[in-house]
Design a protein around this motif. Structure first.
Motif, PDB file in Angstrom:
ATOM      1  N   ASP A 192     -99.246  13.726 104.897  1.00  0.00           N
ATOM      2  CA  ASP A 192     -97.875  12.879 104.719  1.00  0.00           C
ATOM      3  C   ASP A 192     -97.919  12.254 103.335  1.00  0.00           C
ATOM      4  OD1 ASP A 192     -96.755  13.352 107.422  1.00  0.00           O
ATOM      5  OD2 ASP A 192     -98.317  11.910 108.056  1.00  0.00           O
ATOM      6  N   PHE A 193     -96.885  12.493 102.539  1.00  0.00           N
ATOM      7  CA  PHE A 193     -96.854  11.688 101.540  1.00  0.00           C
ATOM      8  C   PHE A 193     -95.962  10.636 101.216  1.00  0.00           C
ATOM      9  CE2 PHE A 193     -98.665  16.028 100.442  1.00  0.00           C
ATOM     10  CZ  PHE A 193     -99.526  15.911  99.551  1.00  0.00           C
ATOM     11  N   THR A 194     -96.227   9.576 100.465  1.00  0.00           N
ATOM     12  CA  THR A 194     -95.219   8.349 100.319  1.00  0.00           C
ATOM     13  C   THR A 194     -93.826   8.990  99.297  1.00  0.00           C
ATOM     14  OG1 THR A 194     -96.257   7.741  98.459  1.00  0.00           O
ATOM     15  CG2 THR A 194     -97.023   6.856 100.526  1.00  0.00           C
ATOM     16  N   GLU A 195     -93.006   8.006  99.562  1.00  0.00           N
ATOM     17  CA  GLU A 195     -91.745   8.477  98.523  1.00  0.00           C
ATOM     18  C   GLU A 195     -92.176   8.523  97.051  1.00  0.00           C
ATOM     19  OE1 GLU A 195     -87.156   7.239  97.935  1.00  0.00           O
ATOM     20  OE2 GLU A 195     -88.197   6.712  99.681  1.00  0.00           O
ATOM     21  N   ASP A 196     -93.109   7.685  96.735  1.00  0.00           N
ATOM     22  CA  ASP A 196     -93.555   7.374  95.220  1.00  0.00           C
ATOM     23  C   ASP A 196     -94.399   8.716  94.900  1.00  0.00           C
ATOM     24  OD1 ASP A 196     -92.325   5.170  95.092  1.00  0.00           O
ATOM     25  OD2 ASP A 196     -93.945   4.002  95.168  1.00  0.00           O
ATOM     26  N   GLN A 197     -95.292   9.222  95.714  1.00  0.00           N
ATOM     27  CA  GLN A 197     -96.104  10.298  95.349  1.00  0.00           C
ATOM     28  C   GLN A 197     -95.267  11.709  95.332  1.00  0.00           C
ATOM     29  OE1 GLN A 197     -98.574   9.917  99.069  1.00  0.00           O
ATOM     30  NE2 GLN A 197    -100.364   9.335  97.672  1.00  0.00           N
ATOM     31  N   LEU A 198     -94.193  11.790  96.157  1.00  0.00           N
ATOM     32  CA  LEU A 198     -93.294  12.822  95.858  1.00  0.00           C
ATOM     33  C   LEU A 198     -92.740  12.831  94.641  1.00  0.00           C
ATOM     34  CD1 LEU A 198     -92.109  13.036  99.773  1.00  0.00           C
ATOM     35  CD2 LEU A 198     -93.650  14.686  98.590  1.00  0.00           C
ATOM     36  N   LYS A 199     -92.009  11.621  94.268  1.00  0.00           N
ATOM     37  CA  LYS A 199     -91.472  11.669  93.049  1.00  0.00           C
ATOM     38  C   LYS A 199     -92.245  11.954  91.944  1.00  0.00           C
ATOM     39  CE  LYS A 199     -87.974   8.306  94.422  1.00  0.00           C
ATOM     40  NZ  LYS A 199     -87.247   6.853  94.108  1.00  0.00           N
ATOM     41  N   GLU A 200     -93.748  11.437  91.793  1.00  0.00           N
ATOM     42  CA  GLU A 200     -94.703  11.672  90.821  1.00  0.00           C
ATOM     43  C   GLU A 200     -94.640  13.151  90.648  1.00  0.00           C
ATOM     44  OE1 GLU A 200     -98.881   9.896  90.429  1.00  0.00           O
ATOM     45  OE2 GLU A 200     -97.623   8.158  91.301  1.00  0.00           O
ATOM     46  N   GLY A 201     -94.759  13.817  91.782  1.00  0.00           N
ATOM     47  CA  GLY A 201     -94.973  15.220  92.014  1.00  0.00           C
ATOM     48  C   GLY A 201     -94.018  16.180  91.131  1.00  0.00           C
ATOM     49  N   GLN A 202     -92.741  15.502  91.220  1.00  0.00           N
ATOM     50  CA  GLN A 202     -91.653  16.405  90.744  1.00  0.00           C
ATOM     51  C   GLN A 202     -91.565  16.182  89.079  1.00  0.00           C
ATOM     52  OE1 GLN A 202     -88.292  14.420  92.295  1.00  0.00           O
ATOM     53  NE2 GLN A 202     -88.344  15.382  94.270  1.00  0.00           N
ATOM     54  N   SER A 203     -92.294  15.358  88.491  1.00  0.00           N
ATOM     55  CA  SER A 203     -92.477  15.042  87.250  1.00  0.00           C
ATOM     56  C   SER A 203     -93.621  15.739  86.533  1.00  0.00           C
ATOM     57  CB  SER A 203     -92.306  13.754  86.708  1.00  0.00           C
ATOM     58  OG  SER A 203     -93.651  13.085  87.113  1.00  0.00           O
ATOM     59  N   ILE A 204     -94.530  16.431  87.127  1.00  0.00           N
ATOM     60  CA  ILE A 204     -95.689  17.108  86.774  1.00  0.00           C
ATOM     61  C   ILE A 204     -95.270  18.630  86.566  1.00  0.00           C
ATOM     62  CG2 ILE A 204     -98.001  18.096  87.584  1.00  0.00           C
ATOM     63  CD1 ILE A 204     -98.199  15.375  88.963  1.00  0.00           C
ATOM     64  N   ILE A 205     -95.746  18.948  85.508  1.00  0.00           N
ATOM     65  CA  ILE A 205     -95.183  20.601  85.313  1.00  0.00           C
ATOM     66  C   ILE A 205     -96.681  21.438  85.612  1.00  0.00           C
ATOM     67  CG2 ILE A 205     -94.921  22.447  83.366  1.00  0.00           C
ATOM     68  CD1 ILE A 205     -93.489  20.364  81.806  1.00  0.00           C
ATOM     69  N   GLY A 206     -96.649  22.296  86.563  1.00  0.00           N
ATOM     70  CA  GLY A 206     -97.868  23.185  86.726  1.00  0.00           C
ATOM     71  C   GLY A 206     -98.147  24.066  85.847  1.00  0.00           C
ATOM     72  N   LEU A 207     -99.390  24.186  85.880  1.00  0.00           N
ATOM     73  CA  LEU A 207    -100.081  24.952  84.781  1.00  0.00           C
ATOM     74  C   LEU A 207     -99.534  26.578  84.719  1.00  0.00           C
ATOM     75  CD1 LEU A 207    -103.804  23.819  84.879  1.00  0.00           C
ATOM     76  CD2 LEU A 207    -102.100  23.249  83.154  1.00  0.00           C
ATOM     77  N   GLN A 208     -99.164  26.989  85.846  1.00  0.00           N
ATOM     78  CA  GLN A 208     -98.847  28.437  85.873  1.00  0.00           C
ATOM     79  C   GLN A 208     -97.413  28.516  85.049  1.00  0.00           C
ATOM     80  OE1 GLN A 208     -99.419  26.175  88.302  1.00  0.00           O
ATOM     81  NE2 GLN A 208     -98.905  27.095  90.331  1.00  0.00           N
ATOM     82  N   MET A 209     -96.784  27.316  85.020  1.00  0.00           N
ATOM     83  CA  MET A 209     -95.426  27.355  84.331  1.00  0.00           C
ATOM     84  C   MET A 209     -95.755  27.267  82.776  1.00  0.00           C
ATOM     85  SD  MET A 209     -93.308  24.833  86.947  1.00  0.00           S
ATOM     86  CE  MET A 209     -91.709  25.185  85.918  1.00  0.00           C
TER      87      MET A 209
END
Length: 219
Positions: A180-197
């Motif tokens: 389970d992730f908090t809403e803030d953690q989910l938003k943080e994840g959306q701004s991270i560019i994966g290395l495979q990209m």
């Protein structure tokens, strides 16, 4: 008159001996070859392990089969042992309310069907569930073994304390690991560019020519 007598005897044999007619007859040609391949999938070592588990799970009252595929089928064919087995995997509400010893074909097949329905509800996937005729007619006893193995794996994986026997008899099923992730953690994840990209770190337009202009090559 002779023809009438023969016809009467045929009708008598047909309608007064349902057990004989229901059993599978001899296989010929291609069907015999297919049946032979299915029979080779049957595992005698697995049979021994499954018998040990069923006796440990249900108790000595279920008895033991004669060794071999035929004995294994005869032991399970009326559905009683299977229904006892699935009931022992439930603490409170038993899925099979009434288990009856019966020599009637339809009653035996009905009990097998009740076991299969309960096994699916317990968690055995449909692709791992054998067909009633696989057991009752002995068409595919390897499929029966596969269903019982899947059931045993589920039973040993569950933590309800209903499983009896050696835990090493079956592989434990992989369990879902929910996080389970908090809403803030989910938003943080959306701004991270994966290395495979890839990354645009250190990128610039230096050395690039404008659109429509020819590239100049200097010797």
């Amino acid at each position: 008159m002779l023809w009438k007598a023969d016809k009467a005897s045929i009708l008598t044999r047909t309608f007064t001996s349902p057990g004989v007619m229901a059993n599978k007859g001899p296989s010929y040609g291609l069907s015999r070859e297919v049946q032979s391949k299915i029979d080779k999938k049957y595992d005698p070592d697995l049979e021994e392990r499954l018998v040990e588990w069923i006796v440990a799970q249900c108790g000595p009252s279920v008895g033991r089969p004669q060794p071999g595929k035929q004995g294994f089928q005869t032991w399970l064919k009326d559905g009683c042992v299977l229904c006892e087995l699935i009931n022992t995997l439930h603490r409170d509400a038993k899925p099979v309310k009434k288990i009856q010893n019966s020599t009637m074909a339809f009653k035996q097949m009905e009990q097998i069907s009740q076991f299969l329905t309960a096994a699916e509800k317990y968690g055995v996937t449909k692709s791992d569930v054998f067909q009633t005729v696989d057991l009752w007619e002995g068409k595919d006893l390897a499929a029966v073994q596969m269903t019982l193995m899947a059931l045993g794996s589920l039973a040993v994986t569950k933590t309800d304390g209903c499983y009896r026997g050696d835990p090493k008899w079956f592989h434990r099923k992989a369990q879902e690991n929910k996080r389970d992730f908090t809403e803030d953690q989910l938003k943080e994840g959306q701004s991270i560019i994966g290395l495979q990209m890839g990354t645009n770190k250190g990128a610039s337009q230096a050395g690039m020519t404008g659109y429509g202009r020819p590239r100049q090559i200097i010797n």
